[in-house]
Design a protein around this motif. Sequence first.
Motif, short mmCIF file in Angstrom:
data_model
loop_
_atom_site.label_atom_id
_atom_site.label_comp_id
_atom_site.label_asym_id
_atom_site.label_seq_id
_atom_site.Cartn_x
_atom_site.Cartn_y
_atom_site.Cartn_z
N ILE A 44 14.67 4.36 -0.71
CA ILE A 44 14.45 4.29 0.74
C ILE A 44 12.95 4.25 1.01
O ILE A 44 12.47 3.51 1.88
CB ILE A 44 15.11 5.48 1.45
CG1 ILE A 44 16.64 5.38 1.33
CG2 ILE A 44 14.70 5.53 2.92
CD1 ILE A 44 17.38 6.56 1.93
N GLY A 45 12.18 5.05 0.24
CA GLY A 45 10.73 4.98 0.35
C GLY A 45 10.21 3.59 0.02
O GLY A 45 9.27 3.09 0.67
N GLU A 46 10.82 2.94 -0.97
CA GLU A 46 10.46 1.57 -1.31
C GLU A 46 10.72 0.63 -0.13
O GLU A 46 9.92 -0.27 0.16
CB GLU A 46 11.27 1.12 -2.53
CG GLU A 46 11.31 -0.38 -2.78
CD GLU A 46 10.01 -0.94 -3.32
OE1 GLU A 46 9.90 -2.18 -3.40
OE2 GLU A 46 9.11 -0.16 -3.66
N GLY A 47 11.83 0.86 0.58
CA GLY A 47 12.15 0.04 1.75
C GLY A 47 11.12 0.20 2.86
O GLY A 47 10.68 -0.80 3.46
N PHE A 48 10.72 1.43 3.14
CA PHE A 48 9.68 1.66 4.15
C PHE A 48 8.36 1.02 3.72
O PHE A 48 7.67 0.39 4.54
CB PHE A 48 9.49 3.17 4.36
CG PHE A 48 10.45 3.79 5.31
CD1 PHE A 48 10.39 3.52 6.68
CD2 PHE A 48 11.45 4.65 4.86
CE1 PHE A 48 11.30 4.09 7.57
CE2 PHE A 48 12.35 5.23 5.73
CZ PHE A 48 12.27 4.95 7.09
N ALA A 49 8.00 1.19 2.45
CA ALA A 49 6.74 0.63 1.96
C ALA A 49 6.75 -0.89 2.03
O ALA A 49 5.72 -1.52 2.33
CB ALA A 49 6.49 1.09 0.52
N ALA A 50 7.91 -1.49 1.76
CA ALA A 50 8.01 -2.96 1.82
C ALA A 50 7.75 -3.48 3.22
O ALA A 50 7.17 -4.56 3.40
CB ALA A 50 9.38 -3.41 1.33
N GLN A 51 8.15 -2.71 4.24
CA GLN A 51 7.89 -3.13 5.62
C GLN A 51 6.41 -3.08 5.96
O GLN A 51 5.92 -3.86 6.78
CB GLN A 51 8.68 -2.25 6.59
CG GLN A 51 10.17 -2.53 6.63
CD GLN A 51 10.84 -1.92 7.85
OE1 GLN A 51 10.48 -0.84 8.29
NE2 GLN A 51 11.83 -2.61 8.40
N VAL A 52 5.68 -2.16 5.33
CA VAL A 52 4.26 -1.98 5.65
C VAL A 52 3.38 -2.87 4.78
O VAL A 52 2.47 -3.55 5.28
CB VAL A 52 3.86 -0.50 5.47
CG1 VAL A 52 2.37 -0.30 5.74
CG2 VAL A 52 4.69 0.39 6.39
N ALA B 286 4.68 -3.07 -2.55
CA ALA B 286 5.52 -1.87 -2.56
C ALA B 286 6.15 -1.66 -3.93
O ALA B 286 6.22 -0.53 -4.44
CB ALA B 286 6.61 -1.98 -1.50
N GLY B 287 6.60 -2.76 -4.55
CA GLY B 287 7.18 -2.66 -5.89
C GLY B 287 6.17 -2.20 -6.93
O GLY B 287 6.48 -1.39 -7.81
N MET B 288 4.95 -2.69 -6.82
CA MET B 288 3.91 -2.30 -7.77
C MET B 288 3.53 -0.83 -7.60
O MET B 288 3.33 -0.10 -8.58
CB MET B 288 2.68 -3.20 -7.59
CG MET B 288 2.92 -4.65 -7.99
SD MET B 288 1.56 -5.76 -7.55
CE MET B 288 0.28 -5.16 -8.66
N VAL B 289 3.46 -0.37 -6.33
CA VAL B 289 3.17 1.04 -6.08
C VAL B 289 4.30 1.92 -6.60
O VAL B 289 4.07 2.98 -7.22
CB VAL B 289 2.94 1.28 -4.57
CG1 VAL B 289 2.87 2.77 -4.26
CG2 VAL B 289 1.67 0.57 -4.11
N PHE B 290 5.54 1.50 -6.36
CA PHE B 290 6.72 2.22 -6.85
C PHE B 290 6.67 2.35 -8.37
O PHE B 290 6.86 3.44 -8.93
CB PHE B 290 7.98 1.47 -6.42
CG PHE B 290 9.27 2.16 -6.79
CD1 PHE B 290 9.96 2.91 -5.85
CD2 PHE B 290 9.81 2.04 -8.06
CE1 PHE B 290 11.16 3.54 -6.17
CE2 PHE B 290 11.00 2.66 -8.40
CZ PHE B 290 11.68 3.42 -7.45
N ALA B 291 6.42 1.22 -9.05
CA ALA B 291 6.39 1.23 -10.51
C ALA B 291 5.26 2.11 -11.03
O ALA B 291 5.43 2.85 -12.03
CB ALA B 291 6.22 -0.20 -11.03
N THR B 292 4.12 2.09 -10.37
CA THR B 292 2.99 2.93 -10.79
C THR B 292 3.33 4.40 -10.65
O THR B 292 3.06 5.21 -11.55
CB THR B 292 1.74 2.59 -9.96
OG1 THR B 292 1.41 1.21 -10.12
CG2 THR B 292 0.56 3.45 -10.39
N ALA B 293 3.96 4.77 -9.52
CA ALA B 293 4.32 6.17 -9.29
C ALA B 293 5.31 6.66 -10.32
O ALA B 293 5.18 7.77 -10.87
CB ALA B 293 4.88 6.34 -7.87
N VAL B 294 6.33 5.85 -10.61
CA VAL B 294 7.33 6.24 -11.60
C VAL B 294 6.70 6.32 -12.98
O VAL B 294 6.99 7.23 -13.78
CB VAL B 294 8.51 5.26 -11.60
CG1 VAL B 294 9.47 5.56 -12.76
CG2 VAL B 294 9.27 5.34 -10.28
#
Length: 414
Positions: free
Chosen positions: A363-371, A377-385
Amino acid sequence: MTPGRSAAAPPGPTTRLRRDFSVALLAYAFAAIMVGTTLPTPLYALYSERMHFSVLTTTVIYATYAGGVLVALLVFGRWSDAIGRRPVLLAGTACALASAVVFLVADSVPELLVGRVLSGLSAGIFTGTATAAVIEAAPASWRDRAPAVATIANIGGLGAGPVLAGILAQYAPAPLDLTFIVHIALVVLATIAVALVPETASRTGKLGLQRLSVPPQVRSVFITAALAAFAGFSVTGLFTSVAPSLLTNVIGIGNHALAGLMAGSIFGASAIAQIAGARINPRRAVALGCAILTAGMGILVVALHYSSLIGLIAAAVVSGIGQGISFSRGLAAVAELTPADRRAEVSSTYFVVAYIAISIPVIGEGFAAQVWGLRTAGMVFATAVGVLALGCLTAILWQESRTKSGRSTYAGTG
């Protein structure tokens, strides 16, 4: 036989046949139900076109599945010990059937949400109960292999769902209808299969909510293993919720079959890794899984940056291997230190962490994708994980070094 004394009649051919095929029937039912939980993945793009919703809505629809799973784990987790495996499994097939029917007639986002909750209930009911039933139904010669059979049925079903739906979405007419008609047929057969098998439980448990707790002596290992599971399931959630969007919007390929194959590959890799890594020392396996998951996230960042299809598929496979090893062996590491009478509540706590991981982060990925857009957003998600997985790896290595240091000090003073 002496007069006045009766003997139990030997099992008839039908009963013996049912016992011989119980494992196969239960494994089929397990797989058929789990197929439905990932079936919508390649179809989200079609639903978004019909209902005009964004990636954020897709992630919310996907994540409601976890709510159904958690309710089933906490409310019904102990029921099969008290009333038997078959009644609980039949309730699971009823939820799966209801989910498929809701998806078949769905014409709005709220209906999709209801379908996902019902799908989560079916998965939560089946995950523990069907695993126990498969192991209990296995003959003595198969007892050591029964857990692997349950794993293959579970993860194999999860992987087959998006592949099946993707093929139908790409090449068959009316895929939003046909996909769920096929699943209804699979669930009906699964219901028959469950009804045919003999009961395997002794019905000695009590009804009640599943307690969640972690004993003090287990907490340090549990925290590390649970965080590793959180990282792995977050990635699983990403690939099974927004994989089609990544493929279409970032890579530029709108093939539904390929999207389903990519989503399914993470489960296939996970299943193979869980079976192959079953004999590795649990703590070392979790460390290895975290290292592989970190590498997978690095591949995903590069793949998204360069819009690489091969990189995206490689990231799914590598991440699936890391997730499979760290999750299954993390549970084993925790079980090693947990008293036998506390294992149910500790393992349930572990699963709760894992299923939260497939909902909140996406869901956080979905919000980030809108911004920021889907790529960033995918790159930030992958970095965080990746950072989380690397942190778990560091913590495990630090724990190991402290353990070895303590042994050396003890040996030096002895």
